[in-house]
Design a protein around this motif. Structure first.
Motif, PDB file in Angstrom:
ATOM      1  N   GLU A   1      37.962  42.052  50.901  1.00  0.00           N
ATOM      2  CA  GLU A   1      37.232  42.930  51.238  1.00  0.00           C
ATOM      3  C   GLU A   1      35.847  42.512  50.652  1.00  0.00           C
ATOM      4  OE1 GLU A   1      38.406  46.422  48.942  1.00  0.00           O
ATOM      5  OE2 GLU A   1      39.056  47.500  50.895  1.00  0.00           O
ATOM      6  N   SER A   2      35.593  41.967  49.409  1.00  0.00           N
ATOM      7  CA  SER A   2      34.324  41.358  48.768  1.00  0.00           C
ATOM      8  C   SER A   2      33.751  40.391  49.686  1.00  0.00           C
ATOM      9  CB  SER A   2      34.954  40.656  47.415  1.00  0.00           C
ATOM     10  OG  SER A   2      35.432  41.446  46.388  1.00  0.00           O
ATOM     11  N   ARG A   3      34.693  39.583  50.203  1.00  0.00           N
ATOM     12  CA  ARG A   3      34.031  38.586  51.275  1.00  0.00           C
ATOM     13  C   ARG A   3      33.286  39.404  52.395  1.00  0.00           C
ATOM     14  NH1 ARG A   3      38.587  35.564  50.699  1.00  0.00           N
ATOM     15  NH2 ARG A   3      39.491  36.264  52.616  1.00  0.00           N
ATOM     16  N   LEU A   4      33.993  40.504  52.899  1.00  0.00           N
ATOM     17  CA  LEU A   4      33.295  41.129  53.973  1.00  0.00           C
ATOM     18  C   LEU A   4      32.125  41.982  53.742  1.00  0.00           C
ATOM     19  CD1 LEU A   4      36.686  42.535  55.695  1.00  0.00           C
ATOM     20  CD2 LEU A   4      34.979  40.794  56.598  1.00  0.00           C
ATOM     21  N   ARG A   5      32.180  42.568  52.235  1.00  0.00           N
ATOM     22  CA  ARG A   5      31.120  43.441  52.141  1.00  0.00           C
ATOM     23  C   ARG A   5      29.996  42.550  51.160  1.00  0.00           C
ATOM     24  NH1 ARG A   5      34.716  48.190  49.322  1.00  0.00           N
ATOM     25  NH2 ARG A   5      35.668  49.172  51.012  1.00  0.00           N
ATOM     26  N   GLY A   6      30.327  41.464  50.709  1.00  0.00           N
ATOM     27  CA  GLY A   6      29.129  40.779  50.247  1.00  0.00           C
ATOM     28  C   GLY A   6      28.919  40.970  48.685  1.00  0.00           C
ATOM     29  N   TYR A   7      29.990  41.665  48.096  1.00  0.00           N
ATOM     30  CA  TYR A   7      29.984  42.199  46.670  1.00  0.00           C
ATOM     31  C   TYR A   7      31.084  42.398  46.194  1.00  0.00           C
ATOM     32  CZ  TYR A   7      30.251  47.137  48.079  1.00  0.00           C
ATOM     33  OH  TYR A   7      30.857  48.221  48.683  1.00  0.00           O
ATOM     34  N   SER A   8      31.264  42.744  44.872  1.00  0.00           N
ATOM     35  CA  SER A   8      32.485  43.102  44.112  1.00  0.00           C
ATOM     36  C   SER A   8      32.294  44.158  43.030  1.00  0.00           C
ATOM     37  CB  SER A   8      33.246  41.936  43.626  1.00  0.00           C
ATOM     38  OG  SER A   8      34.518  41.999  43.019  1.00  0.00           O
TER      39      SER A   8
ATOM     40  N   ARG B   1      44.300  39.472  46.652  1.00  0.00           N
ATOM     41  CA  ARG B   1      44.138  39.116  48.042  1.00  0.00           C
ATOM     42  C   ARG B   1      43.345  39.966  48.905  1.00  0.00           C
ATOM     43  NH1 ARG B   1      48.905  35.664  47.302  1.00  0.00           N
ATOM     44  NH2 ARG B   1      48.334  33.635  47.599  1.00  0.00           N
ATOM     45  N   HIS B   2      43.818  41.152  48.889  1.00  0.00           N
ATOM     46  CA  HIS B   2      43.136  42.465  49.461  1.00  0.00           C
ATOM     47  C   HIS B   2      41.472  42.622  49.058  1.00  0.00           C
ATOM     48  CE1 HIS B   2      42.526  45.931  51.960  1.00  0.00           C
ATOM     49  NE2 HIS B   2      42.223  46.584  50.662  1.00  0.00           N
ATOM     50  N   VAL B   3      41.725  42.711  47.669  1.00  0.00           N
ATOM     51  CA  VAL B   3      40.199  42.915  47.058  1.00  0.00           C
ATOM     52  C   VAL B   3      39.322  41.650  47.214  1.00  0.00           C
ATOM     53  CG1 VAL B   3      39.085  43.076  44.769  1.00  0.00           C
ATOM     54  CG2 VAL B   3      41.269  44.238  45.300  1.00  0.00           C
ATOM     55  N   LEU B   4      39.575  40.250  47.299  1.00  0.00           N
ATOM     56  CA  LEU B   4      39.008  39.110  47.630  1.00  0.00           C
ATOM     57  C   LEU B   4      38.399  39.290  49.105  1.00  0.00           C
ATOM     58  CD1 LEU B   4      41.202  36.421  45.966  1.00  0.00           C
ATOM     59  CD2 LEU B   4      38.971  37.328  45.184  1.00  0.00           C
TER      60      LEU B   4
ATOM     61  N   ILE C   1      32.853  34.672  42.664  1.00  0.00           N
ATOM     62  CA  ILE C   1      32.848  33.399  43.244  1.00  0.00           C
ATOM     63  C   ILE C   1      34.238  32.881  43.720  1.00  0.00           C
ATOM     64  CG2 ILE C   1      33.008  31.184  41.873  1.00  0.00           C
ATOM     65  CD1 ILE C   1      31.161  32.334  39.940  1.00  0.00           C
ATOM     66  N   LEU C   2      35.424  33.442  43.109  1.00  0.00           N
ATOM     67  CA  LEU C   2      36.700  33.392  43.768  1.00  0.00           C
ATOM     68  C   LEU C   2      36.638  33.865  45.324  1.00  0.00           C
ATOM     69  CD1 LEU C   2      39.420  32.324  43.414  1.00  0.00           C
ATOM     70  CD2 LEU C   2      40.102  34.669  42.540  1.00  0.00           C
ATOM     71  N   SER C   3      36.222  35.038  45.527  1.00  0.00           N
ATOM     72  CA  SER C   3      35.963  35.532  46.963  1.00  0.00           C
ATOM     73  C   SER C   3      35.394  34.515  47.907  1.00  0.00           C
ATOM     74  CB  SER C   3      35.440  36.711  47.100  1.00  0.00           C
ATOM     75  OG  SER C   3      35.826  37.464  46.174  1.00  0.00           O
ATOM     76  N   PHE C   4      34.392  33.650  47.305  1.00  0.00           N
ATOM     77  CA  PHE C   4      33.674  32.921  48.406  1.00  0.00           C
ATOM     78  C   PHE C   4      34.060  31.653  48.425  1.00  0.00           C
ATOM     79  CE2 PHE C   4      31.251  36.619  48.877  1.00  0.00           C
ATOM     80  CZ  PHE C   4      30.986  36.889  50.129  1.00  0.00           C
ATOM     81  N   LEU C   5      34.881  30.890  47.465  1.00  0.00           N
ATOM     82  CA  LEU C   5      35.414  29.704  47.494  1.00  0.00           C
ATOM     83  C   LEU C   5      35.993  29.275  48.860  1.00  0.00           C
ATOM     84  CD1 LEU C   5      37.190  29.273  44.015  1.00  0.00           C
ATOM     85  CD2 LEU C   5      35.097  28.532  44.810  1.00  0.00           C
ATOM     86  N   PRO C   6      36.109  27.901  49.315  1.00  0.00           N
ATOM     87  CA  PRO C   6      36.743  27.704  50.590  1.00  0.00           C
ATOM     88  C   PRO C   6      38.288  28.209  50.509  1.00  0.00           C
ATOM     89  CG  PRO C   6      35.481  25.819  49.584  1.00  0.00           C
ATOM     90  CD  PRO C   6      35.403  26.838  48.610  1.00  0.00           C
ATOM     91  N   ASP C   7      38.705  28.529  51.753  1.00  0.00           N
ATOM     92  CA  ASP C   7      40.057  29.065  51.890  1.00  0.00           C
ATOM     93  C   ASP C   7      41.159  28.125  50.917  1.00  0.00           C
ATOM     94  OD1 ASP C   7      38.965  30.862  53.227  1.00  0.00           O
ATOM     95  OD2 ASP C   7      39.431  30.268  55.255  1.00  0.00           O
TER      96      ASP C   7
END
Length: 255
Positions: free
Chosen positions: A180-187, A175-178, A142-148
């Motif tokens: 990656e999660s946005r790019l990949r679509g999963y965590s 921040r790096h993990v977030l 959820i944090l990964s896909f919040l508005p910037d």
């Protein structure tokens, strides 16, 4: 705060004590709350009369059955829960692992639905459990896909406190993990909320394209080895996308 009724606020503070305590005596409530005994005695009398508290033979108080009725109504009226539950059941049956559904509430996520694993060795997560947005795959997706701007404000203000052996406590790494999660679509998480556990999560979006929840599959880390992850990833992402479509997301969620 100036517009809030002080009696209502104090009553809610009193009821909040029962989130972590099954039963409490009058004196225990005084000790935990720091409120005057006379005030608490007056409040619990009213709360008991209205069905919010129940008093047993030992003069111990617990939450009243009225909360069960309210809780059921809230659960039934959560559209995301209704949309997700059949899909969660399919995911659980396919992999026999626990499946969780969370939504964001302020700076935390809250578990609003769960299905237990069919394995004898399992994780026990209660509906209503809260977790910080930075820890655990279901919270962090959820944090990964919040508005910037919202995400950065959270990262600037939050203190990363260790919870499990694998909790991320370095903001640069987070921040790096977030990203990656946005790019990949999963965590994916390992031992972040509980030691020796693993979780894999994907985001759920509403009709506006905003992230509104997270769907995860979780269990002991011994059952989440590298050779199993690809199938789990695709299935969780597909299930989350299906829930998003049921919530009105018209375009496929590309990740």
């Amino acid at each position: 705060m100036l517009n809030k009724n002080k009696t209502v606020v104090k009553s809610l503070d009193l009821l909040n004590l029962f989130l972590t305590n099954e039963k409490l005596s009058l004196n225990e409530m005084v000790q935990l709350s720091g409120m005057p005994k006379t005030s608490i005695h007056r409040m619990i009398g009213s709360l008991e009369d209205m069905g919010f508290l129940h008093k047993d033979e030992e003069s111990k108080y617990s939450l009243g059955l009225l909360f069960l009725q309210f809780g059921q109504l809230v659960a039934e009226r959560l559209d995301i829960r209704q949309a997700a539950l059949p899909i969660m059941k399919t995911l659980r049956d396919d992999f026999e692992e626990a499946v969780n559904l969370v939504v964001k509430e302020r700076n935390e996520c809250i578990y609003i639905e769960k299905l237990e694993s069919t394995h004898p060795v399992r994780l026990y997560t209660k509906i209503g459990r809260r977790a910080p947005l930075y820890a655990g795959a279901c919270s962090r997706i959820i944090l990964s896909f919040l508005p910037d701007q919202e995400r950065e404000q959270y990262l600037n203000e939050i203190e990363l406190v260790p919870i499990g052996l694998g909790t991320i406590t370095d903001k640069q790494k987070l921040r790096h993990v977030l990203e990656e999660s946005r790019l990949r679509g999963y965590s994916v998480s390992h031992s972040e909320l509980e030691d020796h556990t693993a979780s894999l999560a994907a985001p759920i979006f509403d009709y506006t394209g905003q992230v509104v929840g997270g769907l995860s599959i979780a269990g002991p880390d011994v059952r989440f080895q590298e050779d199993r992850l690809p199938e789990l990833i695709e299935s969780v992402k597909s299930a989350a996308n299906e829930i998003s479509r049921k919530l009105g997301r018209k375009e496929p969620v590309r990740m």
